[in-house]
Motif scaffolding. Structure first.
Motif, PDB file in Angstrom:
ATOM      1  N   ALA A  40      29.168  46.782  55.972  1.00 38.42           N
ATOM      2  CA  ALA A  40      28.443  47.985  55.574  1.00 38.42           C
ATOM      3  C   ALA A  40      27.356  48.312  56.577  1.00 38.42           C
ATOM      4  O   ALA A  40      26.716  47.424  57.140  1.00 38.42           O
ATOM      5  CB  ALA A  40      27.826  47.786  54.195  1.00 38.42           C
ATOM      6  N   TYR A  41      27.149  49.602  56.762  1.00 31.53           N
ATOM      7  CA  TYR A  41      26.026  50.145  57.508  1.00 31.53           C
ATOM      8  C   TYR A  41      24.964  50.404  56.447  1.00 31.53           C
ATOM      9  O   TYR A  41      25.060  51.369  55.686  1.00 31.53           O
ATOM     10  CB  TYR A  41      26.484  51.428  58.213  1.00 31.53           C
ATOM     11  N   PRO A  42      23.947  49.513  56.339  1.00 37.83           N
ATOM     12  CA  PRO A  42      23.102  49.504  55.142  1.00 37.83           C
ATOM     13  C   PRO A  42      21.737  50.168  55.301  1.00 37.83           C
ATOM     14  O   PRO A  42      21.200  50.306  56.403  1.00 37.83           O
ATOM     15  CB  PRO A  42      22.895  48.011  54.927  1.00 37.83           C
ATOM     16  N   ARG A  43      21.203  50.543  54.143  1.00 38.36           N
ATOM     17  CA  ARG A  43      19.809  50.969  54.002  1.00 38.36           C
ATOM     18  C   ARG A  43      19.309  50.471  52.651  1.00 38.36           C
ATOM     19  O   ARG A  43      20.091  50.322  51.709  1.00 38.36           O
ATOM     20  CB  ARG A  43      19.661  52.496  54.021  1.00 38.36           C
ATOM     21  N   TYR A  73      25.882  58.927  59.182  1.00 38.68           N
ATOM     22  CA  TYR A  73      27.058  58.138  59.516  1.00 38.68           C
ATOM     23  C   TYR A  73      28.076  58.972  60.292  1.00 38.68           C
ATOM     24  O   TYR A  73      28.695  58.503  61.240  1.00 38.68           O
ATOM     25  CB  TYR A  73      27.681  57.594  58.229  1.00 38.68           C
ATOM     26  N   GLY A  85      25.274  50.720  51.293  1.00 39.21           N
ATOM     27  CA  GLY A  85      25.879  50.730  52.614  1.00 39.21           C
ATOM     28  C   GLY A  85      27.176  51.519  52.630  1.00 39.21           C
ATOM     29  O   GLY A  85      27.856  51.634  51.613  1.00 39.21           O
ATOM     30  N   LEU A 118      20.348  47.920  47.862  1.00 37.72           N
ATOM     31  CA  LEU A 118      20.993  48.156  49.153  1.00 37.72           C
ATOM     32  C   LEU A 118      22.153  49.099  48.897  1.00 37.72           C
ATOM     33  O   LEU A 118      22.892  48.933  47.929  1.00 37.72           O
ATOM     34  CB  LEU A 118      21.506  46.845  49.731  1.00 37.72           C
ATOM     35  N   PHE A 139      25.649  46.836  61.415  1.00 32.66           N
ATOM     36  CA  PHE A 139      26.362  46.592  60.160  1.00 32.66           C
ATOM     37  C   PHE A 139      26.048  45.181  59.663  1.00 32.66           C
ATOM     38  O   PHE A 139      25.616  44.324  60.438  1.00 32.66           O
ATOM     39  CB  PHE A 139      27.876  46.707  60.362  1.00 32.66           C
TER      40      PHE A 139
END
Length: 147
Positions: free
Chosen positions: A7-10, A28, A57, A55, A72
């Motif tokens: 995952a490309y998280p925040r 993204y 993602g 979180l 990621f």
């Protein structure tokens, strides 16, 4: 069974998630991060988080890439029982509507309870603004006696 996702998280809070998550999806695609890994999953995790944070993602199954791309993270999702809800209609309204129905109508007499540690949105590669668009919401569950 357990499985791995990337995952490309925040990190979001309950106060900024409804605006921040769509902004993350725009980022993204506008920054072409999808070229590093396909983004067909929205992954929520509250595991080991402050109760007011989570979180979120954008990502895919870990098997879809040979290495975890820069920016990621790899998430190991434990074995759970999953309830899979079909969402019909344009995104994000279809997801919001499905969550509303789950939260308002989850039967108290059910043998299962929701686990808020993980849930997954699974998006198909079709036109997500169509009234006929379908996606899925995966909700982790456990038997009430396992609590």
């Amino acid at each position: 069974d357990a499985f791995k996702l990337i995952a490309y998280p925040r990190i979001f809070t309950v106060n900024n998630g409804s605006e921040g998550i769509p902004a993350l999806w725009r980022e993204y695609y506008q920054k072409e991060i999808f070229k590093k890994a396909p983004g067909y999953l929205g992954i929520h995790s509250k595991k080991k988080m402050n109760p007011k944070e989570f979180l979120y993602g954008i990502g895919c199954n870990a098997d879809d890439v040979s290495i975890v791309p820069e920016g990621f993270v790899e998430l190991e999702i434990p074995a759970f029982t999953w309830a899979i809800f079909t969402c019909e209609g344009p995104i994000p309204n279809a997801i919001y509507h499905t969550w509303y129905k789950i939260n308002e109508q989850w039967p108290p007499e059910s043998d299962y309870e929701k686990i808020l540690d993980y849930n997954i949105e699974n998006y198909s590669p079709k036109n997500n603004s169509s009234n006929k668009y379908t996606s899925e919401l995966w909700l982790a569950l456990r038997k009430k006696s396992e609590s």
